[in-house]
Write an enzyme that holds these catalytic residues in place. Structure first.
Site, PDB file in Angstrom:
ATOM      1  N   GLY A  70      -2.358   4.619   2.839  1.00  9.13           N
ATOM      2  CA  GLY A  70      -3.378   4.484   1.798  1.00  9.13           C
ATOM      3  C   GLY A  70      -4.572   3.666   2.259  1.00  9.13           C
ATOM      4  O   GLY A  70      -5.706   3.877   1.803  1.00  9.13           O
TER       5      GLY A  70
ATOM      6  N   GLY B 174       0.837  -1.196   0.000  1.00 17.28           N
ATOM      7  CA  GLY B 174       0.000   0.000   0.000  1.00 17.28           C
ATOM      8  C   GLY B 174       0.868   1.241   0.000  1.00 17.28           C
ATOM      9  O   GLY B 174       2.053   1.189   0.323  1.00 17.28           O
ATOM     10  N   ASP B 175       0.298   2.374  -0.368  1.00 17.24           N
ATOM     11  CA  ASP B 175       1.032   3.633  -0.225  1.00 17.24           C
ATOM     12  C   ASP B 175       0.866   4.107   1.220  1.00 17.24           C
ATOM     13  O   ASP B 175       0.052   3.571   1.986  1.00 17.24           O
ATOM     14  CB  ASP B 175       0.530   4.666  -1.237  1.00 17.24           C
ATOM     15  CG  ASP B 175       1.593   5.741  -1.506  1.00 17.24           C
ATOM     16  OD1 ASP B 175       2.517   5.874  -0.674  1.00 17.24           O
ATOM     17  OD2 ASP B 175       1.500   6.426  -2.526  1.00 17.24           O
ATOM     18  N   ALA B 176       1.639   5.128   1.589  1.00 17.23           N
ATOM     19  CA  ALA B 176       1.679   5.572   2.984  1.00 17.23           C
ATOM     20  C   ALA B 176       0.276   5.908   3.490  1.00 17.23           C
ATOM     21  O   ALA B 176      -0.342   6.855   3.003  1.00 17.23           O
ATOM     22  CB  ALA B 176       2.586   6.789   3.105  1.00 17.23           C
TER      23      ALA B 176
END
Ligand code: BGC
Length: 728
Positions: A259, A255-257
């Site tokens: 996210g 996942g993105d930060a």
């Protein structure tokens, strides 16, 4: 290195022995915790952390993981090494301008060696988000507006980071991001909504990810945005059906930060537990933020929330990468071998990359200035600024020098006077006047302007693409002196130059070109280097003209310059200046047609000429294409000037009639050649099944029979055109 079957058995043995909580511990990366907190998290069983800033600190965390946790599973250690660890290379957009993917492979190799020496084993790069809106600050991190360029450069970065084998000590995991279509954020505002048709999703945004998967990328990062209503982090269709099942991606989806947490603000999840449940069910393998387990050793997901087979699949993917990296055998780095200062070799590679990315946008016989003795006035905020490293750079990276310093070193015969005239912001017209008052005393004036790197990158969208502050006034004041002058622009996105471009004799696009950027520019100004880069993104005439990109569809009412042919194909990506007197066409009433500088534009200190293009065969059947037969395209290019120079040759196709409206041109191949004065070289390309078709809205790839045009030349301008018939 243990064999694949043995590794598989090790993974299965571990899975068998691990508790539910231990498994979930492997499925998260803690987001930049303090060192003491990181140690506690590792003791608590977290599987991945952000780099704690030294080999020694990393070793200690790896020791805790190996010796103080139940199964001794080593850590993934991540860091955003996007274009350099200690040696900062040009920003990726500048690398794309080289039209030479080898420079990006070299950047990634050097970066991997430096980062790995300190214990990093995972980078969140390359970014391969096709970007057609320069207001979006993140255009700087990727390879521009073209799908094929993103595919080729992304794959080169993957090869560079991951090396020949992940088991080599200087290989690190690459991460293709952001999956997917993040570049189409509405209005160019970061994190914004993306609503995209099935055909555009595939033909424009997914292709670079398929290329990254084919290149063996180990990890892929989910994008912050929604795609047609569903956030990527919770999008089963994207993460599982397309990426894992269709593309055959066997690595880890991270996942993105935060996210996953952001699913609450998207209004998709009721609470964090719900967000995690939806994400892992969709196909996420590692959450970035560290929200999966709780501080008391529990987890937010019970065995009933996500099928245990899904959790096992995610853990399996993570463990396989740890084994492939050789971390179970040895996760430690020798602190004495940690690279903390760029080597002369790395610096040289960064210089070559910076030189190759320079784009000469305009030159009315001013550049090069030559190395001979002369009086040069250097003005503008980038004269003394050392802000050359660009967005996504390490705080501990080797700092760059200024252009003024580089000119003094590279052009020792010049008598240089430096006056900034104005800063990046604000500005005083009197000071500008004073800076150029004695212009007549100088042989040449160099105007060093740009946008500071803080205006580029994540969360740095701009609504106004002009140079900030009073820099345009400074440019105009210099031009008004009538002295030979050249503008050098340092920036991380296409900028609007229309208010001054006609007044200036020369413009060199220098980007944020890293540690050796200023030296590269000094060498181009003197002529030691001949710029040969090309624009990887269209430069618009006005901020309100975006998005504008070369591979647009024709529309049913294309704008055309007055008097041009009615009907037919119109490259709005190329046209101008001049408006149209046709009322009912696609255009702005108050703006010349076409961009200021098209995709692929770039001049040289020499000139090049193309001979006729040879296409063979000129007729081919669908069956032949499907069986792997290709069309060969060859063209000879001659350096018709007096200086050695690099020429980028591009091959575009147009499918004239298709069941879905097609781009007016699509880049399918390019090459960059260095040619001595008078030298001739032949460039050969092949077009096959995968180059001539497109995906429809149901995800079906089609090559449709009919007539194609093949355009070959040094960009969009002045290309030679020839025909190809594909028969049913
Ligand atoms: C960015 C990612 C990056 C991550 C970790 C996020 O804000 O969108 O590109 O990899 O931070 O630093």
């Amino acid at each position: 290195m243990t064999s694949a079957p043995v590794q598989d058995q090790l993974v299965e043995n571990l899975l068998e022995a691990m508790t539910w909580e231990e498994k979930l511990g492997q499925l998260q990366i803690a987001f930049r915790p303090r060192l003491q907190d990181a140690a506690d998290l590792v003791r608590g069983g977290i599987g991945a952390i952000f780099w704690p800033r030294s080999a020694a600190a990393t070793n200690e965390l790896q020791r805790i993981a190996r010796e103080e946790t139940a199964h001794g599973i080593p850590l993934l250690v991540g860091l955003d090494v996007i274009h350099g660890q200690r040696t900062t290379f040009p920003v990726p957009l500048a690398q794309a301008a080289s039209f030479d993917p080898a420079v990006s492979e070299t950047d990634a190799r050097v970066t991997a060696q430096e980062a790995a020496s300190g214990g990093v084993n995972w980078t969140f790069s390359p970014m391969i988000d096709v970007s057609r809106d320069p207001r979006w600050g993140r255009v700087v991190e990727g390879f521009g507006e073209d799908t094929y360029v993103n595919s080729v450069f992304g794959a080169a970065k993957v090869r560079g980071y991951q090396g020949d084998s992940l088991g080599d000590p200087d290989s690190i995991l690459a991460c293709a991001k952001h999956f997917v279509a993040y570049g189409q954020a509405e209005g160019g505002r970061d994190y914004n909504t993306v609503d995209v048709s099935g055909q555009r999703l595939r033909n424009v945004y997914l292709d670079p990810f398929r290329a990254a998967v084919d290149a063996g990328v180990a990890t892929v990062m989910a994008a912050f945005n929604t795609v047609s209503g569903r956030p990527a982090h919770a999008n089963h269709h994207l993460l599982t059906s397309i990426l894992k099942d269709e593309f055959g991606f066997e690595g880890v989806v991270v996942g993105d930060a935060d996210g996953v947490v952001n699913l609450l603000d998207h209004g998709i999840a009721e609470d964090l537990d719900d967000a995690l449940r939806q994400s892992f069910a969709a196909g996420l393998d590692i959450e970035m933020g560290g929200n999966v387990t709780t501080s008391d050793g529990g987890t937010r997901l019970g065995p009933g929330d996500v099928p245990s087979a899904r959790v096992d699949d995610a853990v399996r993917r993570v463990l396989r990468l740890k084994l492939a990296l050789g971390l179970f055998a040895d996760p430690y780095r020798s602190p004495g071998d940690e690279v903390v200062v760029p080597s002369s070799e790395s610096r040289r590679a960064a210089l070559t990359t910076a030189e190759k990315g320079l784009v000469l946008l305009k030159n009315h016989s001013v550049l090069p200035l030559g190395t001979a003795r002369q009086r040069v006035l250097l003005v503008g905020p980038y004269a003394n600024s050392t802000d050359h490293l660009g967005a996504w750079v390490q705080s501990f990276a080797e700092p760059a020098g200024s252009l003024a310093e580089a000119i003094r070193e590279e052009c020792p015969e010049w008598d240089v006077t430096v006056r900034e005239g104005t800063g990046f912001f604000g500005g005083d017209l009197d000071l500008i006047g004073q800076a150029v008052a004695d212009a007549a005393d100088f042989d040449a004036i160099v105007v060093a302007v740009g946008e500071p790197s803080a205006l580029t990158g994540e969360a740095s969208s701009r609504s106004d693409l002009r140079l900030p502050g009073a820099q345009e006034q400074l440019i105009r004041a210099v031009a008004a002196t009538g002295r030979p002058s050249a503008v050098v622009m340092f920036n991380g996105r296409p900028l609007v130059t229309s208010d001054w471009i006609d007044a200036v004799p020369a413009l060199l696009e220098a980007w944020h070109s890293g540690l050796e950027g200023p030296r590269a520019v000094a060498r181009a100004l003197s002529g030691a280097v001949n710029p040969g880069g090309r624009l990887p993104m269209t430069f618009p005439r006005s901020s309100s003209q975006v998005p504008i990109y070369y591979d647009h569809e024709n529309t049913g009412r294309p704008a055309k310059v007055s008097g041009s042919l009615a009907g037919g194909v119109v490259d709005v990506g190329l046209m101008g200046p001049g408006n149209t007197d046709d009322h009912y066409t696609s255009k702005y009433k108050d703006l010349d047609l076409g961009p200021q500088f098209p995709f692929g534009h770039g001049l040289s200190y020499t000139t090049f000429g193309y001979a006729e293009v040879d296409v063979s065969p000129t007729t081919i059947t669908l069956a032949e294409l499907q069986a792997g037969r290709t069309v060969k395209v060859a063209v000879t290019v001659t350096n018709t000037g007096d200086l050695t120079g690099d020429e980028v040759t591009m091959l575009f196709i147009r499918d004239l009639v298709a069941s879905l409206a097609q781009p007016v041109r699509r880049l399918r191949a390019f090459t960059r050649n260095s040619l001595g004065a008078g030298e001739t070289k032949t460039s050969s390309f092949e077009l096959g099944w995968k180059d001539l078709g497109f995906s429809d809205n149901n995800g079906r790839y089609l090559v449709e029979p009919g007539a194609f045009e093949i355009h070959v030349g040094g960009g969009l301008e002045g290309t030679a055109r020839c025909g190809l018939d594909v028969l049913a």
